[in-house]
Design a protein around this motif. Structure first.
Motif, PDB file in Angstrom:
ATOM      1  N   GLY A   1      26.626 -10.553 -48.339  1.00  0.00           N
ATOM      2  CA  GLY A   1      26.310  -9.495 -47.281  1.00  0.00           C
ATOM      3  C   GLY A   1      24.863  -8.792 -47.582  1.00  0.00           C
ATOM      4  O   GLY A   1      24.295  -8.767 -48.729  1.00  0.00           O
ATOM      5  N   LEU A   2      24.264  -8.247 -46.657  1.00  0.00           N
ATOM      6  CA  LEU A   2      22.804  -7.704 -46.706  1.00  0.00           C
ATOM      7  C   LEU A   2      22.890  -6.435 -45.733  1.00  0.00           C
ATOM      8  O   LEU A   2      23.504  -6.496 -44.790  1.00  0.00           O
ATOM      9  CB  LEU A   2      22.053  -8.621 -46.163  1.00  0.00           C
ATOM     10  N   LEU A   3      22.139  -5.144 -46.384  1.00  0.00           N
ATOM     11  CA  LEU A   3      22.053  -3.983 -45.655  1.00  0.00           C
ATOM     12  C   LEU A   3      20.797  -3.357 -46.162  1.00  0.00           C
ATOM     13  O   LEU A   3      20.608  -3.194 -47.033  1.00  0.00           O
ATOM     14  CB  LEU A   3      23.333  -3.245 -46.136  1.00  0.00           C
ATOM     15  N   ARG A   4      20.116  -3.174 -45.032  1.00  0.00           N
ATOM     16  CA  ARG A   4      18.674  -2.553 -45.227  1.00  0.00           C
ATOM     17  C   ARG A   4      19.042  -1.049 -45.344  1.00  0.00           C
ATOM     18  O   ARG A   4      19.672  -0.423 -44.649  1.00  0.00           O
ATOM     19  CB  ARG A   4      17.576  -2.791 -44.066  1.00  0.00           C
ATOM     20  N   ARG A   5      18.473  -0.421 -46.305  1.00  0.00           N
ATOM     21  CA  ARG A   5      18.518   1.054 -46.685  1.00  0.00           C
ATOM     22  C   ARG A   5      17.411   1.540 -47.383  1.00  0.00           C
ATOM     23  O   ARG A   5      16.651   0.781 -48.172  1.00  0.00           O
ATOM     24  CB  ARG A   5      19.709   1.237 -47.331  1.00  0.00           C
ATOM     25  N   PHE A   6      17.225   2.996 -47.511  1.00  0.00           N
ATOM     26  CA  PHE A   6      16.361   3.544 -48.642  1.00  0.00           C
ATOM     27  C   PHE A   6      17.163   4.018 -49.645  1.00  0.00           C
ATOM     28  O   PHE A   6      18.194   4.660 -49.439  1.00  0.00           O
ATOM     29  CB  PHE A   6      15.447   4.599 -48.006  1.00  0.00           C
ATOM     30  N   ILE A   7      16.453   3.591 -50.784  1.00  0.00           N
ATOM     31  CA  ILE A   7      17.354   3.969 -52.069  1.00  0.00           C
ATOM     32  C   ILE A   7      16.167   4.551 -52.616  1.00  0.00           C
ATOM     33  O   ILE A   7      14.979   4.827 -52.266  1.00  0.00           O
ATOM     34  CB  ILE A   7      17.693   3.025 -53.020  1.00  0.00           C
ATOM     35  N   LYS A   8      16.538   5.701 -53.706  1.00  0.00           N
ATOM     36  CA  LYS A   8      15.627   6.507 -54.372  1.00  0.00           C
ATOM     37  C   LYS A   8      15.544   5.837 -55.843  1.00  0.00           C
ATOM     38  O   LYS A   8      16.508   6.069 -56.602  1.00  0.00           O
ATOM     39  CB  LYS A   8      15.978   8.178 -54.521  1.00  0.00           C
ATOM     40  N   VAL A   9      14.469   5.439 -56.327  1.00  0.00           N
ATOM     41  CA  VAL A   9      14.310   4.909 -57.415  1.00  0.00           C
ATOM     42  C   VAL A   9      13.445   5.768 -58.375  1.00  0.00           C
ATOM     43  O   VAL A   9      12.319   6.060 -58.043  1.00  0.00           O
ATOM     44  CB  VAL A   9      13.523   3.525 -57.527  1.00  0.00           C
ATOM     45  N   GLY A  10      14.212   6.490 -59.208  1.00  0.00           N
ATOM     46  CA  GLY A  10      13.638   8.024 -59.782  1.00  0.00           C
ATOM     47  C   GLY A  10      13.204   8.852 -58.835  1.00  0.00           C
ATOM     48  O   GLY A  10      14.118   9.276 -58.059  1.00  0.00           O
ATOM     49  N   GLU A  11      11.939   9.082 -58.573  1.00  0.00           N
ATOM     50  CA  GLU A  11      11.538   9.997 -57.428  1.00  0.00           C
ATOM     51  C   GLU A  11      10.914   9.229 -56.280  1.00  0.00           C
ATOM     52  O   GLU A  11      10.320  10.031 -55.362  1.00  0.00           O
ATOM     53  CB  GLU A  11      10.368  11.064 -57.958  1.00  0.00           C
ATOM     54  N   VAL A  12      10.909   7.969 -56.378  1.00  0.00           N
ATOM     55  CA  VAL A  12      10.260   7.260 -54.929  1.00  0.00           C
ATOM     56  C   VAL A  12      11.261   6.805 -54.161  1.00  0.00           C
ATOM     57  O   VAL A  12      12.393   6.070 -54.498  1.00  0.00           O
ATOM     58  CB  VAL A  12       9.641   6.026 -55.678  1.00  0.00           C
ATOM     59  N   ASP A  13      11.292   7.014 -52.754  1.00  0.00           N
ATOM     60  CA  ASP A  13      12.063   6.328 -51.788  1.00  0.00           C
ATOM     61  C   ASP A  13      11.484   5.081 -51.444  1.00  0.00           C
ATOM     62  O   ASP A  13      10.267   4.867 -51.249  1.00  0.00           O
ATOM     63  CB  ASP A  13      12.120   7.502 -50.516  1.00  0.00           C
ATOM     64  N   LEU A  14      12.424   3.912 -51.485  1.00  0.00           N
ATOM     65  CA  LEU A  14      12.025   2.841 -51.293  1.00  0.00           C
ATOM     66  C   LEU A  14      13.030   2.064 -50.396  1.00  0.00           C
ATOM     67  O   LEU A  14      14.190   1.996 -50.377  1.00  0.00           O
ATOM     68  CB  LEU A  14      12.269   2.079 -52.687  1.00  0.00           C
ATOM     69  N   LEU A  15      12.420   1.447 -49.503  1.00  0.00           N
ATOM     70  CA  LEU A  15      13.097   0.330 -48.498  1.00  0.00           C
ATOM     71  C   LEU A  15      13.477  -1.040 -49.284  1.00  0.00           C
ATOM     72  O   LEU A  15      12.632  -1.509 -49.987  1.00  0.00           O
ATOM     73  CB  LEU A  15      12.334   0.110 -47.347  1.00  0.00           C
ATOM     74  N   VAL A  16      14.674  -1.178 -49.419  1.00  0.00           N
ATOM     75  CA  VAL A  16      15.090  -2.281 -49.850  1.00  0.00           C
ATOM     76  C   VAL A  16      16.095  -2.942 -48.952  1.00  0.00           C
ATOM     77  O   VAL A  16      16.925  -2.272 -48.010  1.00  0.00           O
ATOM     78  CB  VAL A  16      15.888  -2.316 -51.310  1.00  0.00           C
ATOM     79  N   ALA A  17      16.412  -4.554 -49.130  1.00  0.00           N
ATOM     80  CA  ALA A  17      17.430  -5.117 -48.303  1.00  0.00           C
ATOM     81  C   ALA A  17      18.579  -5.042 -49.752  1.00  0.00           C
ATOM     82  O   ALA A  17      18.523  -5.924 -50.550  1.00  0.00           O
ATOM     83  CB  ALA A  17      17.087  -6.254 -48.138  1.00  0.00           C
ATOM     84  N   GLU A  18      19.618  -4.333 -49.530  1.00  0.00           N
ATOM     85  CA  GLU A  18      20.704  -4.343 -50.491  1.00  0.00           C
ATOM     86  C   GLU A  18      21.690  -5.677 -50.230  1.00  0.00           C
ATOM     87  O   GLU A  18      22.062  -5.883 -49.223  1.00  0.00           O
ATOM     88  CB  GLU A  18      21.657  -3.259 -50.537  1.00  0.00           C
ATOM     89  N   LEU A  19      21.704  -6.333 -51.478  1.00  0.00           N
ATOM     90  CA  LEU A  19      22.596  -7.506 -51.265  1.00  0.00           C
ATOM     91  C   LEU A  19      23.937  -7.350 -51.977  1.00  0.00           C
ATOM     92  O   LEU A  19      23.895  -6.777 -53.121  1.00  0.00           O
ATOM     93  CB  LEU A  19      22.032  -8.889 -51.950  1.00  0.00           C
ATOM     94  N   GLY A  20      25.110  -7.626 -51.440  1.00  0.00           N
ATOM     95  CA  GLY A  20      26.269  -7.418 -52.117  1.00  0.00           C
ATOM     96  C   GLY A  20      27.330  -8.253 -51.227  1.00  0.00           C
ATOM     97  O   GLY A  20      26.962  -9.013 -50.547  1.00  0.00           O
ATOM     98  N   LEU A  21      28.627  -7.685 -51.617  1.00  0.00           N
ATOM     99  CA  LEU A  21      29.805  -8.546 -51.293  1.00  0.00           C
ATOM    100  C   LEU A  21      29.767 -10.052 -51.548  1.00  0.00           C
ATOM    101  O   LEU A  21      30.164 -10.866 -50.643  1.00  0.00           O
ATOM    102  CB  LEU A  21      30.070  -8.234 -49.796  1.00  0.00           C
ATOM    103  N   TYR A  22      29.013 -10.155 -52.743  1.00  0.00           N
ATOM    104  CA  TYR A  22      29.011 -11.606 -53.136  1.00  0.00           C
ATOM    105  C   TYR A  22      30.132 -12.231 -53.742  1.00  0.00           C
ATOM    106  O   TYR A  22      30.896 -11.521 -54.478  1.00  0.00           O
ATOM    107  CB  TYR A  22      27.937 -11.661 -54.336  1.00  0.00           C
ATOM    108  N   GLY A  23      30.597 -13.447 -53.288  1.00  0.00           N
ATOM    109  CA  GLY A  23      31.745 -13.948 -53.555  1.00  0.00           C
ATOM    110  C   GLY A  23      31.900 -15.415 -53.516  1.00  0.00           C
ATOM    111  O   GLY A  23      31.264 -15.859 -52.472  1.00  0.00           O
TER     112      GLY A  23
END
Length: 181
Positions: free
Chosen positions: A55-77
């Motif tokens: 699965g894939l979901l675009r979201r902003f994550i906070k890496v340390g103090e930096v907001d960063l757009l990523v495509a989170e990959l998960g639900l791998y099976g």
């Protein structure tokens, strides 16, 4: 369609169940996601049904103090009868999608036991496995008996897409800003 969710929920129960009954619990009934619902899915089928999923979901994550757009990959099976057959190269299928979405990075988090498995991704796409990073996620459901967030020591997997790996912020803490995928 509902039938697709029922089939995927069964796939996840069978795939994640052997790692602990609590891992299969989110997929009871017809729910085909555990935390955040994926925006896109790559699903491989064979004559026995669902063979693999990511699965894939675009979201902003906070890496340390930096907001960063990523495509989170998960639900791998991968269906248990297909494990070890080179399905890890299936990320090759998702990488062009990351490029089409024009996200700076692909991002994922896995438990330490999967380190060798995710390092094999690097044979097919530019995957970087980072350790020593804690990741905070909100729980998918609000509960009175649990805190609203969970912090885990996991391996972070980063796939440079639009930016170089040198542009990934250096930090030891990531806030997912939502539930894990």
């Amino acid at each position: 369609q509902l039938d697709d969710h029922v089939e995927l929920a069964s796939f996840f129960r069978k795939t994640y169940g052997p790692t602990g009954a609590f891992n299969a619990k989110p997929f009871e009934g017809s729910r085909s996601w555990a935390g955040a619902r994926p925006e896109l899915r790559a699903i491989a089928y064979d004559s026995n049904g669902v063979a693999a999923h990511m699965g894939l979901l675009r979201r902003f994550i906070k890496v340390g103090e930096v907001d960063l757009l990523v495509a989170e990959l998960g639900l791998y099976g991968v269906r248990p009868d297909l494990e070890g057959l080179g399905i890890s190269h299936s990320l090759r299928v998702m990488y062009p999608v990351l490029q089409q979405l024009r996200v700076p990075f692909g991002f994922g988090a896995v438990r330490h036991a999967l380190q060798k498995h995710v390092e094999r991704f690097g044979r097919h796409v530019p995957a970087n496995v980072l350790s020593g990073i804690r990741v905070r996620s909100t729980l998918p459901d609000a509960r009175l008996d649990l805190p609203p967030t969970r912090i885990e020591d996991v391996l972070v997997v980063v796939f440079p897409v639009e930016l170089a790996m040198s542009d990934w912020p250096t930090a030891t803490f990531i806030d997912r800003n939502g539930p894990e995928l």
